[in-house]
Design a protein around this motif. Structure first.
Motif, PDB file in Angstrom:
ATOM      1  N   LYS E   5       0.858  -1.186   0.000  1.00  0.00           N
ATOM      2  CA  LYS E   5       0.000   0.000   0.000  1.00  0.00           C
ATOM      3  C   LYS E   5       0.893   1.234   0.000  1.00  0.00           C
ATOM      4  N   LEU E  34      -5.164  -7.257   3.884  1.00  0.00           N
ATOM      5  CA  LEU E  34      -4.786  -5.840   3.779  1.00  0.00           C
ATOM      6  C   LEU E  34      -4.470  -5.191   5.136  1.00  0.00           C
ATOM      7  N   ASP E  52      -2.663   5.613  -0.555  1.00  0.00           N
ATOM      8  CA  ASP E  52      -3.507   4.542   0.012  1.00  0.00           C
ATOM      9  C   ASP E  52      -3.917   3.470  -0.999  1.00  0.00           C
ATOM     10  N   ILE E  54      -3.508   0.180  -3.442  1.00  0.00           N
ATOM     11  CA  ILE E  54      -2.815  -1.110  -3.324  1.00  0.00           C
ATOM     12  C   ILE E  54      -2.160  -1.443  -4.663  1.00  0.00           C
TER      13      ILE E  54
END
Lengths: 88, 88, 88, 88, 88
Positions: E5, E34, E52, E54
């Motif tokens: 991330k 996550l 933020d 991924i």
């Protein structure tokens, strides 16, 4: 490079042809205060290390780049003997 | 190189063409006192290892450099059978 | 790359020929909040780092790709001095 | 090689050109007793793995050496489907 | 590849010539659910990542193989933006 201490050696009769003639040292990774970690390598020595001496190893493909190891199938090589560690 | 013990083997029918004909050994990384670590590899054997024997593996790109593995897509190869470990 | 802090240096007289002339810095890996981790490298400096400064290292074969290290048998090189870390 | 289990897959629209057309599987590293470790990779499949199947991955530069991945910018590739693990 | 991330970025004025012009993102490795791991990289972005988001990184020598990084001395590169993770 990683700080290591020589803690022994390994004897092997049956081995890859390219490893013949190389001393195989057992080294322990060190904290900066020279406390030993639970992390060990068997490394080829290129600088004449003695028992309990501190040195630097290179690992991975770099281990095959020194003049003494370029034809050897190794992945850990001692490339320096450490005289002194200065902590700022 | 890393100290390992042969603890088993792996059978695979469907695999990369280059792996055909290679024995795939399951090896466990060892502490210097030969206590097993929770760290395992599947490695190609180039030296004729037997069950429970101690050897040395190379990992990464070096694993493809031995005469027996240079055309194989492997990243872990046993390159020596260990006769003796001397702790200084 | 990994975030590191310069915490000292290493002196070595007997070493691989290619390491001569290179300053060997002791660096500590950092969390993003700049808390030190128990993970250290000895790295060649290519950017003029000072004591306690934060930088970035490359490890593995990339460490040999900079103009200053391409003939050196190193596996850890400082490639940037960090001015600022922005956490989103 | 490392023992892994296929536990899912990853969908990506915006990606490196060389990754287009490759199925990206989410794999979990396994202990020898097939208990899962907290260690995961996203790997390209070259052998037709199904959900929950056990396979072997190569990582690092070897991941780019298979016929299916040689032009792909990957660092983890599944190279074998495991039929059986024999613990001696 | 590893799931990461984007959690921030790094500013550097004094750096290897080849790094000039590249955005250096701070990324955190992720569990499959996550949840963040205590494992971070500074990586070059090749796919236009936002805060933020991924993505997937490649590390080691593969990081230098993308069209955008082939002349850069990097060992971590973001090669895909992740839309969806399917757990079987």
């Amino acid at each position: 490079m990683k700080l290591v201490k020589v803690i022994g050696s390994v004897t092997s009769t049956i081995k890859d042809e390219t490893l013949k003639g190389s001393k195989l040292l057992l080294v322990q990774c060190m904290e900066v205060d020279l406390k030993g970690k639970q992390d060990y390598y068997v490394a080829v020595d290129t600088v004449g290390m003695g028992e309990d001496e501190i040195g630097l190893i290179v690992t991975g493909s770099t281990a095959k780049k020194t003049e003494q190891t370029r034809k050897k199938n190794v992945d850990a090589t001692i490339v320096a003997k450490v005289d002194k560690i200065d902590l700022g």
